[in-house]
Scaffold this motif. Structure first.
Motif, PDB file in Angstrom:
ATOM      1  N   VAL A 215       0.853  -1.190   0.000  1.00  0.00           N
ATOM      2  CA  VAL A 215       0.000   0.000   0.000  1.00  0.00           C
ATOM      3  C   VAL A 215       0.890   1.242   0.000  1.00  0.00           C
ATOM      4  O   VAL A 215       1.785   1.375   0.839  1.00  0.00           O
ATOM      5  N   LEU A 216       0.636   2.120  -0.949  1.00  0.00           N
ATOM      6  CA  LEU A 216       1.308   3.416  -1.016  1.00  0.00           C
ATOM      7  C   LEU A 216       0.331   4.488  -0.561  1.00  0.00           C
ATOM      8  O   LEU A 216      -0.782   4.584  -1.078  1.00  0.00           O
ATOM      9  N   VAL A 232       0.089   9.562   8.107  1.00  0.00           N
ATOM     10  CA  VAL A 232       1.053   8.915   9.002  1.00  0.00           C
ATOM     11  C   VAL A 232       0.358   7.854   9.840  1.00  0.00           C
ATOM     12  O   VAL A 232       0.858   6.726   9.999  1.00  0.00           O
ATOM     13  N   ARG A 233      -0.819   8.192  10.361  1.00  0.00           N
ATOM     14  CA  ARG A 233      -1.556   7.225  11.177  1.00  0.00           C
ATOM     15  C   ARG A 233      -1.954   5.991  10.367  1.00  0.00           C
ATOM     16  O   ARG A 233      -1.920   4.872  10.881  1.00  0.00           O
ATOM     17  N   GLY A 241       2.860  -0.842   4.305  1.00  0.00           N
ATOM     18  CA  GLY A 241       2.575   0.489   3.802  1.00  0.00           C
ATOM     19  C   GLY A 241       3.791   1.385   3.792  1.00  0.00           C
ATOM     20  O   GLY A 241       4.723   1.208   4.570  1.00  0.00           O
ATOM     21  N   ARG A 242       3.792   2.348   2.874  1.00  0.00           N
ATOM     22  CA  ARG A 242       4.819   3.394   2.903  1.00  0.00           C
ATOM     23  C   ARG A 242       4.192   4.716   2.519  1.00  0.00           C
ATOM     24  O   ARG A 242       3.178   4.775   1.828  1.00  0.00           O
ATOM     25  N   LEU A 243       4.791   5.784   2.988  1.00  0.00           N
ATOM     26  CA  LEU A 243       4.246   7.128   2.849  1.00  0.00           C
ATOM     27  C   LEU A 243       5.136   7.956   1.943  1.00  0.00           C
ATOM     28  O   LEU A 243       6.361   7.897   2.026  1.00  0.00           O
ATOM     29  N   GLU A 244       4.483   8.744   1.062  1.00  0.00           N
ATOM     30  CA  GLU A 244       5.204   9.756   0.290  1.00  0.00           C
ATOM     31  C   GLU A 244       4.468  11.078   0.428  1.00  0.00           C
ATOM     32  O   GLU A 244       3.271  11.175   0.145  1.00  0.00           O
ATOM     33  N   LEU A 245       5.198  12.089   0.868  1.00  0.00           N
ATOM     34  CA  LEU A 245       4.664  13.431   1.032  1.00  0.00           C
ATOM     35  C   LEU A 245       4.972  14.233  -0.222  1.00  0.00           C
ATOM     36  O   LEU A 245       6.104  14.232  -0.710  1.00  0.00           O
ATOM     37  N   PHE A 268       5.442   2.514  -8.103  1.00  0.00           N
ATOM     38  CA  PHE A 268       4.740   1.598  -7.232  1.00  0.00           C
ATOM     39  C   PHE A 268       3.967   0.532  -8.010  1.00  0.00           C
ATOM     40  O   PHE A 268       4.065  -0.654  -7.712  1.00  0.00           O
ATOM     41  N   VAL A 269       3.184   0.935  -9.005  1.00  0.00           N
ATOM     42  CA  VAL A 269       2.345  -0.053  -9.681  1.00  0.00           C
ATOM     43  C   VAL A 269       3.161  -0.975 -10.580  1.00  0.00           C
ATOM     44  O   VAL A 269       2.728  -2.095 -10.869  1.00  0.00           O
ATOM     45  N   THR A 270       4.353  -0.548 -10.995  1.00  0.00           N
ATOM     46  CA  THR A 270       5.202  -1.441 -11.780  1.00  0.00           C
ATOM     47  C   THR A 270       6.096  -2.285 -10.875  1.00  0.00           C
ATOM     48  O   THR A 270       6.721  -3.234 -11.346  1.00  0.00           O
TER      49      THR A 270
END
Length: 271
Positions: A215-216, A232-233, A241-245, A268-270
């Motif tokens: 999950v992105l 973040v939560r 999961g990973r976060l991109e701001l 991500f999708v590739t």
């Protein structure tokens, strides 16, 4: 943002669910499937850049929810669960049994409903500028007031009300005009039904904890509707999961930081 990428709607195939919701959609390209779920109160044209980017190597589905784009208004109340079930039914009709799903804002809520209903259908999930929690009582009441005003006064006032919340505090004028034009094409019944569906949504935090797929989570650094702290939560509850701001964007991060959003999405999708 690359100008002119908001496509004009002409004709669009539709799919009618067992609950009599009719969803318009576009179906482009060939390859691994990617399904886009649009934000409120826009429609699938908000994804034009991302669709154009991915279609050469992917089969890209972009859905219009009832009362938005070329989907007719709903005949009665809808729920996020019924819209998610409609997306699942559409994908089965198209013989798509595995897809990456990208949802922004309301589209993220529906993506989480889809993940709860049909986890085996999803290969990857992108949650952009959204949240997993339910509305507060005050938030739900505000949505009801919004819905009632749309039913009474139409949609002409919505762009003025929402643009400051959807975009960066100093938005690109061209983007603001394009977003306003998409909002103006929504129907009062679609706006009201969507607001009431979002007001009634359940807490999907426990769903996050059960997801075993990648999950992105993407979020605009200037998003005032679903601030970065919400993202973040979500990431803290996701097993993978990973976060991109995206620092220069408001709530519609795929439009205001198109290049950053697209790079993260493609990577991500590739996978």
């Amino acid at each position: 943002m690359k100008r002119g990428l908001f496509y004009q709607l002409g004709t669009m195939p539709t799919f009618t669910t067992q609950r009599s919701l009719t969803l318009g959609y576009t179906d482009q390209g060939h390859g691994p499937a990617v399904t886009f779920l649009h934000p409120f109160p826009l429609d699938s044209r908000a994804w034009a850049s991302q669709v154009q980017l991915l279609a050469p190597e992917h089969r890209v589905i972009a859905v219009d929810f009832p009362g938005f784009g070329l989907s007719p208004p709903p005949a009665g109340p809808v729920t996020l669960a019924s819209m998610a079930a409609g997306v699942a039914g559409l994908l089965r009709e198209l013989r798509i049994f595995k897809t990456s799903v990208v949802g922004l804002s309301m589209g993220g809520y529906i993506a989480l409903e889809l993940a709860a209903q049909e986890p085996a259908l999803l290969s990857r999930l992108v949650l952009a500028d959204t949240r997993a929690g339910a509305d507060t009582k005050e938030g739900a009441a505000g949505r009801e007031r919004f819905a009632a005003r749309a039913e009474k006064d139409g949609v002409g006032w919505i762009a003025d009300e929402m643009l400051p919340k959807l975009l960066h505090p100093d938005p690109d004028p061209d983007i603001a005009r394009e977003v306003a034009s998409l909002i103006a094409r929504a129907t009062p019944a679609g706006v009201a039904a969507a607001q009431r569906a979002m007001a009634a949504r359940v807490d999907r935090g426990p769903t996050l904890e059960k997801l075993q797929l990648p999950v992105l989570v993407l979020v605009g650094g200037e998003d005032v509707l679903t601030p970065p702290a919400e993202s973040v939560r979500m990431v803290e509850r996701l097993p993978r999961g990973r976060l991109e701001l995206l620092p220069g964007a408001g709530h519609l991060s795929n439009l205001e930081e198109e290049d950053l959003f697209n790079r993260a999405l493609v990577s991500f999708v590739t996978g």
